[in-house]
Design an enzyme around this catalytic site. Structure first.
Site: not given
Ligand code: AGP
Length: 652
Positions: A75, A532, A2
């Site tokens: 979300w 993804e 969100c």
């Molecule tokens: C990466 O492509 C993803 N979207 C996801 O895994 C991301 O790396 C994960 O949510 C961690 O986020 P952060 O690095 O902001 O903590």
């Protein structure tokens, strides 16, 4: 996740709010909404399922305007994406609330409110907040006190923006566990989940501390700290920080997608992450920032701090601290976790320090034993990932009070956002200067994390070196690091070749990624990228594990991607690739020029620029990013905002 944007201005706020929602789109959402108090004093609301564009269509049919408003991208957590579940939520046509986070005790509160005669119109956890605020207002409290009384009853994480129809000159925000910043304008002020939402109207921000509330009126901004068992509100001064990136930095520029722009930016942002952090002797410890109140600060006791509440480091104290490190515990999620996995190889081989890596969502829920002298290292692009933050808070508490109190020497955050919660709550931070990363699929944040991790590894090696002057490995690595942006440029030049290769993946349903040693996490990262954004099922294996099970999956329909730099494991990897080929698997190998692998029937070889084995994971990550990008473009998916995903995962 969100996104909140809200404001009080001397002009119509609705366009600013909608622009802010567009700028929050990258966080991931399924519906959007806005509410204003119009010039006639009426509370008016519009909500739509889908993109912000759908909300704009609705507003074209029935425009709304007003000087105060709250807006939201949702979300879904509680209740499916539907108009009636979209925020803002209202109570008695008097109170409007937008919320990011999860109210864990919402069921009990809902029961209580229904008993008191409130009628719910959504399945969300948020609606309880609107009705609770209304009830407190009815009992005679002013809006800030009402919000304070309500938040004291909420379990879970939240950031809130609340307005009241009877008082169109007051906007209230509160944060606990979810990010919230105040945008400081001239005679107009704002609240948002992320500074990016507000860059067209201000570049000055107040990063609220955990538990802070804020009251915005035409007279200005008052940040309020909860004191005395949380029921008193005391005004408190918080630093105003200038946002370091331009509005353009958060734009797509000439590119079709943010992801491609961010991939192509890597040489520049890697240079920026290295800039002024190296000198002929090694890594400059001044690169590390210190949070407030820390014994590591250059002028301990000085609480005013530099930008973002950070202060310069006392180099002698930090050298001692690094010399005392006996183990490193790395915690992160997703792509950041993969960066941590690479770093484990570096820490053990280059710095000689045992390292453990774990995903935050598992680490925080198990009994753990920390060895004395553990450095707690978190990795995060956003610095707001709920699981990573919770793990940090958890060890901080245990380190003060638990049976292994004091075992963690310090917490170090490697992060891309200077004012983020993770940076502010860690003892030390090392910033990755990747600039805003908007594409949900992390690219430049990952490679800059790896550079920051190599700097940390070298700093630890230095501190343990007891003044050793001629450290050949360090000198070589420093030299190679300086050359790295140039090597990355060369691997970006593979773009055209990889775009063609991508055609061979677009109709596949499954892919295997293989790597060995520090390239195994790169294979994992390649698989994560592919799944993804292209929605192709992809799994990564340490190549030596193939024969223990996954080999059963191999046939002519299974593409197998392998990363093959020149290192000690090369011959072993080649044997693993033979095993695949012998079973008809299609091989796509990203290989060092010196690896003698011949392309031919079922074997595609992409030659990656030669690089020293330690830095190879950074270089090999790039062609895998390009591969997933081109496959996604061919498949026509939403590259920057893939389905079901959010950029900044601020809920558990
Ligand atoms: C990466 O492509 C993803 N979207 C996801 O895994 C991301 O790396 C994960 O949510 C961690 O986020 P952060 O690095 O902001 O903590």
């Amino acid at each position: 996740m969100c996104g909140i944007v809200a404001g009080l201005a001397q002009r119509d706020i609705s366009k600013i709010l909608i622009e802010g929602l567009h700028r929050l789109e990258y966080r991931g959402y399924d519906s959007a909404g806005v509410a204003v108090i119009d010039p006639a004093g009426e509370l008016r609301r519009a909500r739509a399922v889908g993109k912000v564009r759908a909300l704009e269509d609705e507003l074209r049919e029935a425009p709304l305007s007003g000087a105060i408003g709250v807006a939201h991208t949702r979300w879904a957590t509680h209740g499916r994406p539907a108009q009636h579940n979209a925020h803002p939520h209202l109570s008695s046509e008097r109170v409007a609330v937008v919320h990011n986070g999860i109210i864990e005790n919402h069921e009990a509160l809902r029961g209580e409110l229904e008993g008191a005669g409130y009628v719910f119109t959504s399945e969300t956890d948020t609606e309880v907040v609107a009705h609770l605020v209304d009830r407190e207002l009815c009992s005679g409290l002013a809006l800030p006190e009402a919000v304070n009384a309500v938040t004291a009853r909420l379990d879970g994480a939240f950031a809130l923006a609340v307005m009241e129809q009877r008082n169109p000159e007051l906007l209230v925000g509160a944060r606990q566990g979810s990010p919230l910043v105040v945008g400081v304008g001239i005679d107009e002020h704002f609240i948002a989940s992320d500074p990016l939402a507000l860059l067209p109207v201000t570049d000055r921000f107040i990063y609220l501390d955990e538990g802070d509330m804020v009251a915005i009126t035409p007279a200005g901004i008052q940040v309020l700290e909860r004191t005395g068992d949380r029921d008193e509100l005391t005004p408190v001064t918080r630093e105003v920080v200038r946002y370091e990136h331009s509005v353009e930095a958060a734009g797509k520029g000439e590119y079709r997608h943010f992801m491609m722009k961010e991939i192509m930016e890597q040489p520049r942002v890697l240079s920026r992450t290295l800039a002024e952090r190296l000198d002929p002797q090694g890594v400059r410890l001044e690169a590390f920032d210190v949070s407030r109140h820390s014994f590591l600060a250059a002028s301990a006791g000085n609480e005013s701090g530099a930008e973002g509440g950070k202060q310069g480091v006392d180099v002698a104290r930090l050298t001692q601290l690094f010399a005392d490190v006996r183990q490193v515990q790395i915690i992160a999620c997703g792509t950041s976790y993969h960066a941590g996995m690479v770093a484990r190889y570096w820490l053990e081989e280059v710095a000689g320090i045992p390292a453990q890596v774990e995903v935050a969502s598992e680490f925080r829920y198990r009994e753990r034993v920390a060895a004395p002298g553990t450095l707690f290292l978190t990795l995060s692009q956003s610095g707001e990932t709920a699981d990573t933050l919770a793990a940090l808070r958890d060890i901080q508490k245990l380190n003060r009070e638990g049976p292994q109190a004091g075992h963690y020497l310090a917490s170090l955050a490697i992060c891309n956002v200077a004012g983020s919660s993770l940076v502010r709550e860690s003892d030390l931070s090392l910033l990755t200067h990747a600039g805003p990363e908007i594409g949900v699929a992390s690219t430049k944040a990952f490679t800059t994390q790896l550079v920051a991790l190599m700097l940390t590894t070298l700093a630890l090696r230095q501190a343990k070196g007891d003044g050793q002057t001629d450290d050949l490995l360090s000198r070589q690595l420093l030299m190679r690091l300086k050359d790295l942006p140039h090597v990355i440029e060369q691997s970006l030049a593979l773009d055209g070749e990889i775009a063609q290769l991508a055609e061979k993946f677009m109709h596949r349903h499954h892919t295997l990624f293989l790597g060995r040693g520090s390239q195994y996490p790169i294979a994992m990262e390649g698989a994560l990228k592919l799944k993804e954004i292209s929605y192709i099922h992809a799994e990564a294996y340490a190549a030596g594990e193939l024969k223990h099970g996954p080999l059963a999956l191999i046939d002519e329909d299974m593409p197998v991607v392998a990363v093959a730099p020149m290192d000690d494991l090369m011959e072993k990897l080649k044997s693993n690739l033979q095993e695949v080929r012998a079973r008809g698997g299609q091989l796509f190998v990203f290989a060092d020029p010196e690896v003698s692998l011949k392309a031919g029937e079922g074997v595609h070889v992409v030659t990656v620029p030669g690089v020293c084995r330690f830095l190879a994971p950074i270089v090999y990550a790039v062609p895998l990013q390009l591969l997933s990008y081109h496959v996604a473009v061919l498949k026509g998916t939403d590259v920057d905002q893939p389905r079901n995903l959010a950029k900044s995962v601020t809920v558990e």
